[in-house]
Write an enzyme that holds these catalytic residues in place. Structure first.
Site, PDB file in Angstrom:
ATOM      1  CE  LYS A  12      -4.150  -2.062   2.604  1.00 13.89           C
ATOM      2  NZ  LYS A  12      -4.917  -2.221   3.487  1.00 13.89           N
ATOM      3  CD  GLU A 129      -8.776  -9.036  -3.927  1.00 13.49           C
ATOM      4  OE1 GLU A 129      -9.562  -8.562  -2.914  1.00 13.49           O
ATOM      5  OE2 GLU A 129      -7.794  -9.934  -3.715  1.00 13.49           O
TER       6      GLU A 129
END
Length: 147
Positions: A12, A129
């Site tokens: 992230k 995903e």
């Protein structure tokens, strides 16, 4: 017979900004998981909204989209025996404040949002995903290039 799986991971924006990408990739490889596809991208609002659409009704949705588009991320397809469970164990609990030392979130995360990494939670989620960000040609080319 071993259960070889693929799973999806995102390093992230908080972890990328800290310069922790190499450390996280090293931990993945040291755990025995193979990185079979990898790319660094800046998510658009549209990509983040689509990816996190499952959370659209939740109060944290707009903050999550804003966070995930705040800087570059590094996405990977990981492969190995029981890859989903192994990656989730390596990550630690979602809330970094509850994650034990030695896990990625425990060592590199800050809180429940800025928790360094994302990982698929089930085989079907992993398939969806992976396909959201990687096309079959990218994965095949990456696999063929592996030693």
């Amino acid at each position: 017979m071993a259960d070889t799986q693929r799973t999806f991971s995102i390093i992230k924006p908080d972890a990328v900004a800290k310069g922790a990408t190499g450390e996280i990739l090293k931990r993945i490889e040291e755990s025995g998981l193979r990185i079979i596809a990898l790319k660094r991208v800046q998510l658009s609002a549209q990509q983040a909204e689509g990816f996190y659409a499952v959370h659209k009704a939740r109060p944290f949705y707009s903050e999550l989209v804003q966070f995930m588009t705040s800087g570059p991320v590094v996405m990977a397809v990981l492969e190995g025996e029981n890859a989903i469970a192994r990656w989730r164990e390596l990550m630690g609990p979602t809330n970094s404040n509850e994650a034990p030392a030695g896990t990625i979130r425990g060592d590199l995360g800050t809180d429940i949002e800025q928790n360094a990494v994302h990982g698929s939670d089930a085989p079907e989620t992993a398939r969806v995903e992976i396909a959201y960000f990687f096309n079959a040609t990218e994965i095949q080319a990456a696999v063929e290039a592996l030693p």
